[in-house]
Design a protein around this motif. Structure first.
Motif, PDB file in Angstrom:
ATOM      1  N   SER A   1      -7.298  -0.375  -4.865  1.00 17.54           N
ATOM      2  CA  SER A   1      -6.973   0.805  -4.763  1.00 17.54           C
ATOM      3  C   SER A   1      -5.636   1.178  -5.114  1.00 17.54           C
ATOM      4  O   SER A   1      -5.239   2.305  -5.754  1.00 17.54           O
ATOM      5  N   GLU A   2      -4.649   0.210  -4.920  1.00 16.45           N
ATOM      6  CA  GLU A   2      -3.144   0.371  -5.128  1.00 16.45           C
ATOM      7  C   GLU A   2      -2.920  -0.004  -6.474  1.00 16.45           C
ATOM      8  O   GLU A   2      -1.953   0.759  -7.069  1.00 16.45           O
ATOM      9  N   ASP A   3      -3.199  -1.103  -7.014  1.00 16.18           N
ATOM     10  CA  ASP A   3      -2.881  -1.577  -8.379  1.00 16.18           C
ATOM     11  C   ASP A   3      -4.228  -2.530  -8.948  1.00 16.18           C
ATOM     12  O   ASP A   3      -4.183  -3.669  -8.358  1.00 16.18           O
ATOM     13  N   PRO A   4      -4.689  -2.063  -9.643  1.00 19.57           N
ATOM     14  CA  PRO A   4      -5.843  -3.007 -10.363  1.00 19.57           C
ATOM     15  C   PRO A   4      -5.517  -4.057 -11.008  1.00 19.57           C
ATOM     16  O   PRO A   4      -5.995  -5.026 -11.260  1.00 19.57           O
ATOM     17  N   VAL A   5      -3.948  -4.179 -11.277  1.00 18.23           N
ATOM     18  CA  VAL A   5      -3.587  -5.472 -12.351  1.00 18.23           C
ATOM     19  C   VAL A   5      -3.180  -6.603 -11.320  1.00 18.23           C
ATOM     20  O   VAL A   5      -3.365  -7.704 -11.496  1.00 18.23           O
ATOM     21  N   ILE A   6      -2.407  -6.169 -10.257  1.00 15.77           N
ATOM     22  CA  ILE A   6      -1.853  -7.183  -9.712  1.00 15.77           C
ATOM     23  C   ILE A   6      -2.543  -7.590  -8.271  1.00 15.77           C
ATOM     24  O   ILE A   6      -2.793  -6.770  -7.525  1.00 15.77           O
ATOM     25  N   LEU A   7      -2.847  -8.879  -8.087  1.00 15.77           N
ATOM     26  CA  LEU A   7      -3.702  -9.486  -6.997  1.00 15.77           C
ATOM     27  C   LEU A   7      -2.683  -9.615  -5.597  1.00 15.77           C
ATOM     28  O   LEU A   7      -2.987  -9.281  -4.565  1.00 15.77           O
ATOM     29  N   GLY A   8      -1.557 -10.207  -6.057  1.00 10.84           N
ATOM     30  CA  GLY A   8      -0.573 -10.564  -5.039  1.00 10.84           C
ATOM     31  C   GLY A   8       0.845 -11.128  -5.579  1.00 10.84           C
ATOM     32  O   GLY A   8       0.635 -11.620  -6.620  1.00 10.84           O
ATOM     33  N   ILE A   9       1.549 -11.249  -4.609  1.00  8.89           N
ATOM     34  CA  ILE A   9       2.819 -11.966  -4.824  1.00  8.89           C
ATOM     35  C   ILE A   9       2.994 -13.059  -3.876  1.00  8.89           C
ATOM     36  O   ILE A   9       3.234 -12.566  -2.643  1.00  8.89           O
TER      37      ILE A   9
ATOM     38  N   VAL B   1       0.812  -1.223  -0.001  1.00  9.45           N
ATOM     39  CA  VAL B   1       0.068  -0.091   0.008  1.00  9.45           C
ATOM     40  C   VAL B   1       0.890   1.318   0.013  1.00  9.45           C
ATOM     41  O   VAL B   1       1.783   1.357   0.943  1.00  9.45           O
ATOM     42  N   GLY B   2       0.513   1.968  -0.801  1.00 12.27           N
ATOM     43  CA  GLY B   2       1.211   3.564  -0.929  1.00 12.27           C
ATOM     44  C   GLY B   2       2.700   3.289  -1.324  1.00 12.27           C
ATOM     45  O   GLY B   2       3.655   4.181  -0.859  1.00 12.27           O
ATOM     46  N   GLY B   3       2.935   2.314  -2.136  1.00 12.31           N
ATOM     47  CA  GLY B   3       4.214   2.112  -2.808  1.00 12.31           C
ATOM     48  C   GLY B   3       5.150   1.391  -1.878  1.00 12.31           C
ATOM     49  O   GLY B   3       6.447   1.491  -1.938  1.00 12.31           O
ATOM     50  N   ALA B   4       4.749   0.613  -0.750  1.00 13.12           N
ATOM     51  CA  ALA B   4       5.527   0.087   0.346  1.00 13.12           C
ATOM     52  C   ALA B   4       4.902  -1.173   0.978  1.00 13.12           C
ATOM     53  O   ALA B   4       3.754  -1.289   0.874  1.00 13.12           O
ATOM     54  N   LEU B   5       5.771  -2.170   1.328  1.00 15.88           N
ATOM     55  CA  LEU B   5       5.235  -3.275   2.043  1.00 15.88           C
ATOM     56  C   LEU B   5       5.100  -2.826   3.336  1.00 15.88           C
ATOM     57  O   LEU B   5       6.047  -2.559   4.035  1.00 15.88           O
ATOM     58  N   HIS B   6       4.013  -3.524   3.852  1.00 24.52           N
ATOM     59  CA  HIS B   6       3.524  -3.355   5.587  1.00 24.52           C
ATOM     60  C   HIS B   6       3.130  -4.641   5.754  1.00 24.52           C
ATOM     61  O   HIS B   6       2.396  -5.146   5.516  1.00 24.52           O
ATOM     62  N   ALA B   7       3.952  -5.056   6.866  1.00 21.06           N
ATOM     63  CA  ALA B   7       3.425  -6.392   7.698  1.00 21.06           C
ATOM     64  C   ALA B   7       2.295  -5.980   8.389  1.00 21.06           C
ATOM     65  O   ALA B   7       2.005  -5.231   9.156  1.00 21.06           O
TER      66      ALA B   7
END
Length: 508
Positions: A369-377, A132-138
């Motif tokens: 809201s962050e990226d409509p393309v990528i669901l996750g990695i 979210v917001g261009g960063a990874l959050h635990a």
């Protein structure tokens, strides 16, 4: 008997975290070719599955599979260096009664030594992230995590829990996941956590999916105890506890998930070997073209070059595919099933040499809201380093789908492998800092692969059940289209379907 419709002949494998889709159906028993004359009627048959203690099969069983391979959406591919790439599900949860039943199945198939567990103290069990917001959050965990602000949430999740404890019980028979979460837990949890969860599990839209059908434990918790937290706490531990050495180990070590050394496809391969050893006929590459009822009430199952007759069908093919195979007498059922749709998902497996992740964990999800393309990695190498090959390489799985994919499909755009690979590599670079090109890449687009339990899904199931009961149609529904898309759900769906046909207790 497994039945695959024409639409399934060229299907690939399914997404992603805890998702499976059956392409099959059971027809039981048969009384026409290719069943040998001395086995057509009345002879006893050894049990169909390794759940031998549950069932005693009185008749001949044939399994018909529409594709050239068994396993549905479970598929494991070995790379040139020996690394395992999962094109579908990659891990199975051991939790709860369904997780325990699957572990029993593993033991009965003699696969205990092949199990790769993710223990409770492992980073893949403890750490999950949101991008979210261009960063990874635990994601917060433990009491401390709930009591202090944890980005991307603006305030401690303690307040979401307090809101749940003080919010009245909902009055509607169903609700969207987003509405339910926003009402009980607040707008941030709804738009970040639950939105991402729906994308990760269903590749779906939380504003369309049903809380009652997608997350029944949360819905029932509110209905029974007026609170999600109270319901999950007070409702835990009920019902009989299954037991085996593997189940005890999983509980003692607090497994979060497990896989198999040669990949999850080892499971359907072992099931196939077990079935054939018990005398079950397995027909592969035999898509079903149509179903019709005969005068005596038995089914005629039309294949491409032949046909079979059956006294009863257990269908685990997708509901919308089955709706097109049903005869005119079942038109009301076909209409109900045709409304259970599915979405497509692209799965891109990437391998990198000499690369390291910025964090250690199971993986991360991405809200719409962050990226409509990528669901996750998914960080495959963290959970199962035993499958990294030699020399070991960093393995990731990027999942693409959602509204972006739906829009492109609706426009008739060509979803090329180059486009999907480009988007996946861009996500790995942007979200994980992996800027070098991968050493190995696999791209698969799984068309209509994950059923969507949209608002009111329970009414569709109720309508189908009422029609089957009223017409006494010799047809039983099973598979991912109805009450769960996870591997455990689908295994249990088949077990309960067989129990109903045989007149035994499905919850025994």
């Amino acid at each position: 008997m497994r039945v695959g419709g024409k639409a399934l002949q060229n299907t690939s494998v399914q997404l992603g975290p805890r998702a499976l889709r059956e392409q099959i159906a059971w027809v039981w028993p048969l009384s026409a070719s290719p069943v040998p004359p001395d086995r057509r009627r009345g002879d006893a048959l050894r049990p169909l599955t390794p759940f031998a203690s549950f069932f005693s099969f009185p008749s001949w069983v044939v399994l018909v599979e529409g594709s050239e391979r068994l396993g549905g959406w479970i598929r494991s591919v070995r790379g040139p260096d020996g690394a395992i790439f999962e094109l579908g599900p990659r891990g199975i949860r051991p939790a709860g009664a369904l997780g325990a039943r699957t572990l029993l199945l593993i033991s009965e198939l003699g696969l205990d030594s092949e199990v790769l567990p993710v223990r409770g103290d492992h980073p893949a069990a403890q750490n999950r992230f949101l991008y979210v917001g261009g960063a990874l959050h635990a994601l917060p965990s433990g009491i401390r995590g709930l009591l202090r602000p944890s980005p991307p949430f603006s305030k401690p999740l303690f307040w979401a829990g307090l809101r749940d404890l003080t919010t009245p019980r909902g009055k509607d028979p169903d609700e969207t996941v987003h509405s339910f979460a926003q009402r009980r837990l607040g707008p941030e949890v709804a738009s970040l956590a639950m939105d991402s969860l729906c994308r990760g599990v269903f590749a779906g839209n939380s504003r369309e999916l049903s809380i009652r059908s997608c997350f029944p434990s949360l819905f029932q918790a509110e209905q029974t105890h007026r609170s999600i937290l109270l319901g999950l706490l007070l409702g835990a531990g009920r019902g009989p506890r299954l037991d085996s050495a593997l189940i005890r180990q999983a509980r003692a070590e607090r497994w979060s998930q497990w896989s198999l050394r040669g990949g999850l496809e080892t499971l359907p391969q072992a099931l196939n070997a077990d079935l054939t050893s018990r005398g079950v006929s397995v027909l592969q590459g035999q898509p079903v073209c149509g179903l019709s009822l005969q005068a005596e009430g038995r089914w005629k199952v039309s294949l491409e070059d032949s046909s079979l007759e059956a006294d009863h069908i257990i269908s685990a093919i997708p509901a919308s595919v089955l709706s097109k195979l049903l005869p005119a007498e079942a038109a009301p059922l076909a209409r109900a099933l045709s409304t259970i749709t599915a979405v497509s998902v692209a799965v891109v497996n990437l391998q990198y040499r000499g690369a390291r992740l910025p964090v250690q964990g199971f993986g991360h999800l991405v809200p719409s809201s962050e990226d409509p393309v990528i669901l996750g990695i998914v960080y495959d190498s963290v959970a199962f380093p035993e499958q990294d090959g030699s020399p070991p390489g960093l393995r990731l799985t990027v999942m693409l789908g959602g509204s972006w994919l739906q829009t492109l499909e609706a426009r008739g755009c060509v979803l090329s492998q180059e486009l999907l690979q480009q988007e996946a590599e861009k996500a790995a670079a942007t979200q994980l800092g992996l800027n070098e090109p991968p050493s190995h890449c696999l791209v698969h687009l799984h068309k209509n692969s994950i059923p969507q339990y949209t608002l009111g899904h329970w009414q569709k199931l109720e309508s189908a059940a009422q029609f089957l009961a009223a017409q006494k149609l010799p047809l039983t529904l099973a598979g991912a289209s109805y009450e769960g898309v996870a591997v455990n759900d689908c295994i249990e769906s088949g077990r309960q379907a067989a129990a109903r046909v045989l007149g035994t207790e499905p919850n025994s």
